[in-house]
Write a protein that holds these residues in place. Sequence first.
Motif, PDB file in Angstrom:
ATOM      1  N   LEU A   1       0.832  -1.182   0.000  1.00 42.70           N
ATOM      2  CA  LEU A   1       0.000   0.000   0.000  1.00 42.70           C
ATOM      3  C   LEU A   1       0.875   1.243   0.000  1.00 42.70           C
ATOM      4  O   LEU A   1       2.093   1.167   0.097  1.00 42.70           O
ATOM      5  CB  LEU A   1      -0.902  -0.015   1.237  1.00 42.70           C
ATOM      6  N   SER A   2       0.264   2.399  -0.085  1.00 40.95           N
ATOM      7  CA  SER A   2       1.027   3.643  -0.036  1.00 40.95           C
ATOM      8  C   SER A   2       1.449   3.901   1.405  1.00 40.95           C
ATOM      9  O   SER A   2       0.614   3.943   2.310  1.00 40.95           O
ATOM     10  CB  SER A   2       0.160   4.793  -0.551  1.00 40.95           C
ATOM     11  N   ARG A   3       2.738   4.050   1.626  1.00 41.84           N
ATOM     12  CA  ARG A   3       3.264   4.198   2.980  1.00 41.84           C
ATOM     13  C   ARG A   3       4.165   5.426   3.077  1.00 41.84           C
ATOM     14  O   ARG A   3       4.667   5.929   2.083  1.00 41.84           O
ATOM     15  CB  ARG A   3       4.092   2.970   3.363  1.00 41.84           C
ATOM     16  N   THR A   4       4.379   5.887   4.320  1.00 45.41           N
ATOM     17  CA  THR A   4       5.296   7.012   4.510  1.00 45.41           C
ATOM     18  C   THR A   4       6.737   6.528   4.594  1.00 45.41           C
ATOM     19  O   THR A   4       7.659   7.302   4.391  1.00 45.41           O
ATOM     20  CB  THR A   4       4.941   7.776   5.800  1.00 45.41           C
ATOM     21  N   VAL A   5       6.939   5.253   4.924  1.00 45.79           N
ATOM     22  CA  VAL A   5       8.264   4.642   4.929  1.00 45.79           C
ATOM     23  C   VAL A   5       8.190   3.407   4.046  1.00 45.79           C
ATOM     24  O   VAL A   5       7.273   2.595   4.182  1.00 45.79           O
ATOM     25  CB  VAL A   5       8.708   4.248   6.352  1.00 45.79           C
ATOM     26  N   ASP A   6       9.134   3.259   3.129  1.00 45.59           N
ATOM     27  CA  ASP A   6       9.103   2.113   2.221  1.00 45.59           C
ATOM     28  C   ASP A   6       9.592   0.844   2.893  1.00 45.59           C
ATOM     29  O   ASP A   6       8.960  -0.206   2.812  1.00 45.59           O
ATOM     30  CB  ASP A   6       9.980   2.387   0.986  1.00 45.59           C
ATOM     31  N   VAL A   7      10.766   0.941   3.548  1.00 45.39           N
ATOM     32  CA  VAL A   7      11.423  -0.248   4.080  1.00 45.39           C
ATOM     33  C   VAL A   7      11.822  -0.022   5.532  1.00 45.39           C
ATOM     34  O   VAL A   7      12.444   0.993   5.860  1.00 45.39           O
ATOM     35  CB  VAL A   7      12.677  -0.613   3.252  1.00 45.39           C
ATOM     36  N   ALA A   8      11.477  -0.977   6.378  1.00 44.78           N
ATOM     37  CA  ALA A   8      11.943  -0.982   7.766  1.00 44.78           C
ATOM     38  C   ALA A   8      12.900  -2.156   7.929  1.00 44.78           C
ATOM     39  O   ALA A   8      12.620  -3.267   7.486  1.00 44.78           O
ATOM     40  CB  ALA A   8      10.778  -1.118   8.734  1.00 44.78           C
TER      41      ALA A   8
ATOM     42  N   CYS B   1       5.007   1.012   7.071  1.00 45.12           N
ATOM     43  CA  CYS B   1       6.012   0.520   6.115  1.00 45.12           C
ATOM     44  C   CYS B   1       5.401  -0.436   5.105  1.00 45.12           C
ATOM     45  O   CYS B   1       4.444  -1.156   5.397  1.00 45.12           O
ATOM     46  CB  CYS B   1       7.135  -0.200   6.856  1.00 45.12           C
ATOM     47  N   SER B   2       5.984  -0.475   3.927  1.00 45.14           N
ATOM     48  CA  SER B   2       5.569  -1.442   2.919  1.00 45.14           C
ATOM     49  C   SER B   2       6.269  -2.778   3.123  1.00 45.14           C
ATOM     50  O   SER B   2       5.674  -3.842   2.969  1.00 45.14           O
ATOM     51  CB  SER B   2       5.892  -0.920   1.515  1.00 45.14           C
ATOM     52  N   ILE B   3       7.578  -2.722   3.449  1.00 45.49           N
ATOM     53  CA  ILE B   3       8.389  -3.926   3.598  1.00 45.49           C
ATOM     54  C   ILE B   3       9.098  -3.868   4.948  1.00 45.49           C
ATOM     55  O   ILE B   3       9.687  -2.839   5.296  1.00 45.49           O
ATOM     56  CB  ILE B   3       9.423  -4.042   2.460  1.00 45.49           C
ATOM     57  N   ILE B   4       9.056  -4.966   5.696  1.00 47.62           N
ATOM     58  CA  ILE B   4       9.750  -5.049   6.976  1.00 47.62           C
ATOM     59  C   ILE B   4      10.683  -6.246   6.931  1.00 47.62           C
ATOM     60  O   ILE B   4      10.245  -7.375   6.701  1.00 47.62           O
ATOM     61  CB  ILE B   4       8.767  -5.202   8.148  1.00 47.62           C
TER      62      ILE B   4
ATOM     63  N   VAL C   1       6.742  -6.774  15.435  1.00 40.79           N
ATOM     64  CA  VAL C   1       6.088  -6.536  14.148  1.00 40.79           C
ATOM     65  C   VAL C   1       4.600  -6.855  14.236  1.00 40.79           C
ATOM     66  O   VAL C   1       3.758  -6.135  13.694  1.00 40.79           O
ATOM     67  CB  VAL C   1       6.754  -7.373  13.038  1.00 40.79           C
ATOM     68  N   ARG C   2       4.256  -7.944  14.935  1.00 40.44           N
ATOM     69  CA  ARG C   2       2.848  -8.340  15.070  1.00 40.44           C
ATOM     70  C   ARG C   2       1.996  -7.204  15.639  1.00 40.44           C
ATOM     71  O   ARG C   2       0.864  -6.967  15.184  1.00 40.44           O
ATOM     72  CB  ARG C   2       2.757  -9.556  15.985  1.00 40.44           C
TER      73      ARG C   2
ATOM     74  N   PRO D   1      -2.454  -4.754   6.810  1.00 41.05           N
ATOM     75  CA  PRO D   1      -2.643  -5.453   5.533  1.00 41.05           C
ATOM     76  C   PRO D   1      -1.748  -4.888   4.424  1.00 41.05           C
ATOM     77  O   PRO D   1      -1.500  -3.684   4.357  1.00 41.05           O
ATOM     78  CB  PRO D   1      -4.120  -5.221   5.216  1.00 41.05           C
ATOM     79  N   GLY D   2      -1.278  -5.790   3.578  1.00 43.35           N
ATOM     80  CA  GLY D   2      -0.501  -5.375   2.414  1.00 43.35           C
ATOM     81  C   GLY D   2       0.989  -5.347   2.630  1.00 43.35           C
ATOM     82  O   GLY D   2       1.760  -5.195   1.675  1.00 43.35           O
ATOM     83  N   GLN D   3       1.457  -5.501   3.866  1.00 43.55           N
ATOM     84  CA  GLN D   3       2.890  -5.450   4.128  1.00 43.55           C
ATOM     85  C   GLN D   3       3.572  -6.753   3.698  1.00 43.55           C
ATOM     86  O   GLN D   3       2.959  -7.812   3.636  1.00 43.55           O
ATOM     87  CB  GLN D   3       3.158  -5.192   5.608  1.00 43.55           C
ATOM     88  N   LEU D   4       4.861  -6.657   3.392  1.00 41.77           N
ATOM     89  CA  LEU D   4       5.696  -7.820   3.120  1.00 41.77           C
ATOM     90  C   LEU D   4       6.697  -7.950   4.254  1.00 41.77           C
ATOM     91  O   LEU D   4       7.463  -7.017   4.518  1.00 41.77           O
ATOM     92  CB  LEU D   4       6.441  -7.666   1.794  1.00 41.77           C
ATOM     93  N   ILE D   5       6.701  -9.102   4.927  1.00 43.05           N
ATOM     94  CA  ILE D   5       7.643  -9.366   6.002  1.00 43.05           C
ATOM     95  C   ILE D   5       8.688 -10.352   5.483  1.00 43.05           C
ATOM     96  O   ILE D   5       8.338 -11.444   5.015  1.00 43.05           O
ATOM     97  CB  ILE D   5       6.933  -9.966   7.245  1.00 43.05           C
ATOM     98  N   VAL D   6       9.964  -9.970   5.601  1.00 41.19           N
ATOM     99  CA  VAL D   6      11.051 -10.831   5.142  1.00 41.19           C
ATOM    100  C   VAL D   6      11.972 -11.128   6.316  1.00 41.19           C
ATOM    101  O   VAL D   6      12.440 -10.210   6.994  1.00 41.19           O
ATOM    102  CB  VAL D   6      11.872 -10.175   4.015  1.00 41.19           C
ATOM    103  N   VAL D   7      12.232 -12.396   6.561  1.00 37.75           N
ATOM    104  CA  VAL D   7      13.186 -12.804   7.590  1.00 37.75           C
ATOM    105  C   VAL D   7      14.549 -12.985   6.938  1.00 37.75           C
ATOM    106  O   VAL D   7      14.675 -13.717   5.960  1.00 37.75           O
ATOM    107  CB  VAL D   7      12.747 -14.123   8.269  1.00 37.75           C
TER     108      VAL D   7
END
Length: 440
Positions: free
Chosen positions: A23-30, A99-102, A128-129, A134-140
């Motif tokens: 989604l549209s976020r104020t921060v792209d990547v955390a 954020c869009s991606i964490i 993070v939980r 909705p819409g975020q991508l979580i990467v480990v």
Amino acid sequence: MDVIAAAPPEDPGTAATDRVRSLSRTVDVAVVGIGYAGLPLAVAAATAGYRTRGLDLSDFLVAQVNIGRPPVDTVTGAQLGAVSGLLDATTDPAFLRDCSIIALCVPTPVDPHGVPDLEPLLSAARTVRHHLSPGQLIVVESTTYPGTTEGVVRHILEESGLVAGRDFGLAFSPERVDPGNTRFGFHNTPKVVGGLTAECAGRAAEFYGKLTERVHVTRSPREAEAAKILENTYRQVNLALVNEFAQICHRLDVDVWDTIEAAATKPFGFTPFRPGAGVGGHCIPVDPLYLVHRATQAGVPFRMAEQAQRINDSMPVWVASRAGELLARHGIPVRGARILLLGVTYKPDIADTRHSPAEPLAAELLGAGAEVTFHDPYVDSYSVRGRQLAPTRDLRAALAAADLTIVVQHHTVYRQELLAEARLLLCPSGPNTTKKGRPA
């Protein structure tokens, strides 16, 4: 960007929908955890134009990043300065919901018994939980055993009421940071990605494709998790092979370095590994233990990794015994001997001392009654099991005063002509010499 993909994972019964799209976020990547692995990712994301924010529990790390001073040696000051307008850091996790991606880049250590300690990763997932939307991508990115991302991490995140693969994306992409490597950095080291669904894998591959030249997509997060451990187990086993081979060569009066140089002339079927005082760093002494633990739980012991670990762990003791033999050969008892350790980091020309073989080596020598000092251009102070070693700044004077000098790590400053000034010299990670360069 090249994307190489295995057969995509099956989507769940309810297909992934546009709700998984960012989604549209104020921060792209955390980036959660801005240490040795997290900060290079944060810098790479900002370099690619993403608005990036690091999150860490350490006020020191956050402050250093915000003033443009890298707190770790996996990022340079120039790299950090170049993205000052797109990268900052904080200890407040509230921004995560925007954020869009964490990416989770926290440590995954083992306890004193070699059992994986997932608490830092699980704690990060719980943080993070609380802010998942909705819409975020979580990467480990944290190294772990196969099944962690799809299992306990997914379970924690879904306690939010959102469903992985439907309401948010979930993937695993192991860090591949090599401190001090000037040839391969983030941009030209291929990135491995495994997604919970094909949609999750595609989103993660799209993101990393903006940061690096090549992305390889695995069938699922499990294969990506296993690949990381395989990479480091390969190094661990081969280092154990050459470390044990070095002990045999010493006993048989064979020059192990000349032997390795000869074998390395073969243009196929051989990759040279070199012995040392032990194996250190944040990966090789730790990562294989994650698979050892998980394999044991599954009833399939990982015997080769277990034996390799024992061999590598024994090297500092063997080097200490060699030091005692060398001193005795020159009529000097270990008790009271002045022993200088050169290089206490785990690899050359970096400041990282994690799991350095210098610690168990110094502990053995101290336990035998030796007086141990150290020199390292990258380390100001060094303690061994609660005992501070005396540092030396005047290397030439220290070489002249020490009964024995042991080169634990071959930093560039330890030139051969300088080492020749030592009264007795032992180089477990390089050709050994004693007085006037005679073989040890």
